[in-house]
Design a protein around this motif. Structure first.
Motif, PDB file in Angstrom:
ATOM      1  N   GLN A 281      19.980 -28.823 -46.572  1.00 47.80           N
ATOM      2  CA  GLN A 281      19.339 -27.866 -45.681  1.00 47.80           C
ATOM      3  C   GLN A 281      18.538 -26.820 -46.458  1.00 47.80           C
ATOM      4  O   GLN A 281      17.474 -26.380 -46.006  1.00 47.80           O
ATOM      5  N   TRP A 306      20.459 -20.779 -42.349  1.00 51.88           N
ATOM      6  CA  TRP A 306      21.189 -21.418 -43.445  1.00 51.88           C
ATOM      7  C   TRP A 306      22.416 -20.620 -43.877  1.00 51.88           C
ATOM      8  O   TRP A 306      23.473 -21.185 -44.172  1.00 51.88           O
ATOM      9  N   THR A 312      27.171 -24.502 -45.307  1.00 53.00           N
ATOM     10  CA  THR A 312      26.939 -23.578 -46.414  1.00 53.00           C
ATOM     11  C   THR A 312      28.241 -22.921 -46.842  1.00 53.00           C
ATOM     12  O   THR A 312      28.547 -22.826 -48.035  1.00 53.00           O
TER      13      THR A 312
END
Length: 508
Positions: A281, A306, A312
Motif C-alpha cells: 500500500q 495508510w 500498517t
C-alpha cells in the motif's frame, strides 16, 4: 473464492476393503510395499491379466480404477474411497460452506502411443473416484476433473496444457470472485512432471493472486505394520509461494524502491501481500508522489489512509511499537500541516519541498536531464510561491505588464528569477543571478531544442566537483533552492522522503 488443485497420484487414493484394511492404488508389492493392487483386483473379482500377448505389462491402476468407479456409480456410494493424503486438508479448509470453493482433481489420460507401462498408470479414473467421494461428503463443494491428454514426458506440451487450463479457468471466474481469488495447490503424490507444471503456473499466478502450497505430511510408516493397511496423513503444512520466493524477490523490490520505481515495487509486492500489505500500500501511495501528485499522496497517508490501516499496524514488531507511535504521530501532524482545510502559505511551501526527493531519485539513476528538470521546476515553483507571498505583482517587481488591469497570467521562470534579483538587489554580475540565468537557458534548451543536461553541467549548477557523489549533487542543488527563500524559512524533512526511507528499512 478459493480453489484447491490436487494433482492425482496412485499413492494418495485408497479403498476400504471388506476386511477393513485400506489398500492403496499405489502399492504394487514393490519397494517393500504390500501387494495392495493384486488384492484390490481380487476384492472386485477381476483377474489381473496383461495388456500384451507376451505378458510383459500387466493391467494396472488405470484399468482397476475404472472398474472401481463404475462400481461406486452403480451403487451411488463412494464412501469406501479413502483420500489418504487429502482428507485432512479438505476437512479443515473446505468442509464448511462459508464461501464459494472448488476442488479440481488433475489426472492423466495419456495416449496409448506412450506405451503400456505409462498408459496403464494413468490417474484419470482415480481423479473421478476422488471427485465422487468429495461430492458425497461435501455436497456444497463444486468438483472438476482435468485429465491431461498429453504425454507427461513431453514437457513443453504439458506446460502448454497447464497454462491453457488455468487461463481458461480464471477467465470464466465471475469478476467479483476473480478479484479476491485464492489458489491452493497440493502436488504431493503425483508424477513429478505434473507437479512441476502446476508449480510453474502457480509461480506465475502468484504475481496477481494469493497462491499457497498445501503439503500433507505422510505418516511414517505409511503402512500399518500390524495389518499392512495404508494410513492417512494426519497433518499438513501451508506455505505461501510468496514466502518461498521472498528471499530472492526482496532484493529486487529493494532495488526498485531505492531507485524510486514504486510501480515496479508494487507489482513485485503483489505476490507478497499476505505478509507485506503495508509495504504494498505504501508503494502505491509513493507512486503518486513520483507522479507529482503530492496532494493525493498526502491525502492517502493521513486520516483513514495508510497510517490507520490494520495492515500498517500489524507490520510493526511489538519491540518497536513505542517508536512507531511517535513516528506515526509525527507523520500524521506533518500531513495535516501540508493538507489543511484551508490552504496556507506554509502548506503550499511544504508541498513544493516534498519534490526534493524526486531530484535525489533521478540522480541515483544517473538521469541528469530529468534531475535538472525537476530541480528547475522546483525553483520556478518556489519563486512563484515567494512572489505570491510577498506580492511581487502589485509591487511592480514582475514588470509593468503585470500591473496592467486584466493581466492575470502567471509569470514565467525568466520573469520570476529577474524579479527575485530585483527584490534581493543583486547585480547582473552576481554569481547566483548568473546561475539562475543558466538554469533558465538550460531549461529552455531541454524543452525547445531537445538538449540533454550532462553531469558536468549539473555539478556546476550545484556548485560541487565533478567527482561528487549523487547525494552531494543533490545537496548542492538544494542549497541553490534555499538561497531563493527567506532566511527564516524552516525546512522540514519531507513526508515522502521519510516514508521512502521507512520502506527501505523494512526491506533490509
Amino acid at each position: 473464492m478459493k480453489t484447491l488443485i490436487i494433482t492425482v497420484g496412485n499413492r494418495q487414493v485408497g479403498w476400504r476393503c471388506n476386511d477393513g484394511i485400506v489398500r492403496s492404488f499405489g502399492a504394487d508389492g514393490s519397494r517393500k510395499d504390500p501387494p495392495h493392487l493384486d488384492e484390490l483386483y481380487r476384492e472386485f473379482g477381476v483377474e489381473r491379466s496383461c495388456y500384451d500377448a507376451e505378458g510383459k505389462y500387466r493391467y494396472n491402476v488405470r484399468y482397476l480404477s475404472e472398474i472401481v468407479h463404475q462400481h461406486c456409480q452403480a451403487k451411488n456410494d463412494f464412501s469406501r474411497v479413502v483420500l489418504l493424503l487429502d482428507e485432512k486438508i479438505l476437512a479443515e479448509h473446505y468442509a464448511t460452506p462459508t464461501e464459494t470453493a472448488e476442488v479440481i482433481f488433475w489426472g492423466t489420460d495419456q495416449p496409448e502411443s506412450v506405451g503400456w507401462q505409462f498408459y496403464g498408470m494413468d490417474t484419470c479414473w482415480l481423479a473421478k473416484l476422488m471427485a465422487g467421494a468429495i461430492q458425497q461428503r461435501y455436497p456444497h463443494l463444486k468438483t472438476m476433473v482435468w485429465n491431461c491428454s498429453v504425454p507427461v514426458n513431453d514437457r513443453q506440451a504439458l506446460w502448454d496444457f497447464a497454462e491453457k487450463q488455468l487461463e481458461q479457468y480464471i477467465k470464466h471466474l465471475p469478476a467479483p470472485e476473480r478479484a479476491n481469488w485464492r489458489l491452493h495447490i497440493q502436488t504431493k503424490g503425483s508424477v513429478p512432471q505434473i507437479a512441476d507444471a502446476v508449480d510453474m503456473m502457480a509461480a506465475i499466478l502468484m504475481r496477481q493472486y494469493s497462491v499457497k502450497q498445501i503439503i500433507p505430511i505422510e505418516p511414517k510408516p505409511f503402512f500399518d505394520p500390524s495389518n499392512q493397511s495404508a494410513r492417512s496423513a494426519e497433518s499438513f503444512e501451508v506455505v505461501s509461494l510468496g514466502e518461498v520466493f521472498w528471499p530472492l524477490e526482496r532484493q529486487r523490490i529493494a532495488t526498485a524502491w531505492k531507485r524510486g520505481d514504486f510501480t515496479a515495487a508494487k507489482v513485485l509486492l503483489e505476490a507478497h501481500r499476505d505478509r507485506h500489505e503495508a509495504l504494498y500500500q505504501l508503494a502505491d501511495r509513493l507512486a503518486l508522489a513520483t507522479n507529482w501528485s503530492i496532494q493525493d499522496f498526502l491525502k492517502g497517508i493521513q486520516g483513514e489512509g495508510w497510517l490507520d490501516q490494520d495492515a500498517t499496524r500489524k507490520a510493526i514488531p511489538k519491540a518497536q511499537q513505542q517508536q512507531w507511535k511517535a513516528q506515526r504521530q509525527q507523520w500524521s501532524q506533518a500531513t495535516v500541516i501540508r493538507c489543511p482545510n484551508s490552504e496556507t502559505t506554509t502548506s503550499k511551501f511544504l508541498k513544493i519541498w516534498e519534490f526534493e526527493l524526486l531530484i535525489d531519485l533521478s540522480l541515483q539513476q544517473e538521469n541528469y536531464t530529468l534531475a535538472f528538470m525537476q530541480f528547475a521546476q522546483m525553483l520556478e515553483r518556489l519563486l512563484f510561491w515567494r512572489s505570491a507571498k510577498e506580492d511581487w505583482r502589485t509591487q511592480g517587481h514582475l514588470g509593468e505588464e503585470f500591473l496592467q488591469e486584466g493581466n492575470y497570467r502567471d509569470p514565467t521562470l525568466g520573469v520570476l528569477w529577474r524579479a527575485w534579483a530585483k527584490v534581493e538587489q543583486r547585480s547582473p554580475d552576481d554569481s547566483l543571478v548568473k546561475k539562475l540565468a543558466n538554469v533558465n537557458e538550460y531549461r529552455n534548451g531541454v524543452v525547445h531544442r531537445n538538449r540533454a543536461i550532462s553531469r558536468e553541467e549539473l555539478t556546476q549548477l550545484a556548485g560541487v566537483s565533478l567527482e561528487t557523489a549523487p547525494a552531494g549533487i543533490h545537496q548542492g542543488l538544494l542549497n541553490v533552492l534555499r538561497q531563493v527563500l527567506n532566511q527564516d524559512q524552516q525546512l522540514q524533512k519531507g513526508v515522502a522522503r521519510s516514508l521512502y526511507k521507512w520502506g527501505l528499512e523494512q526491506l533490509k
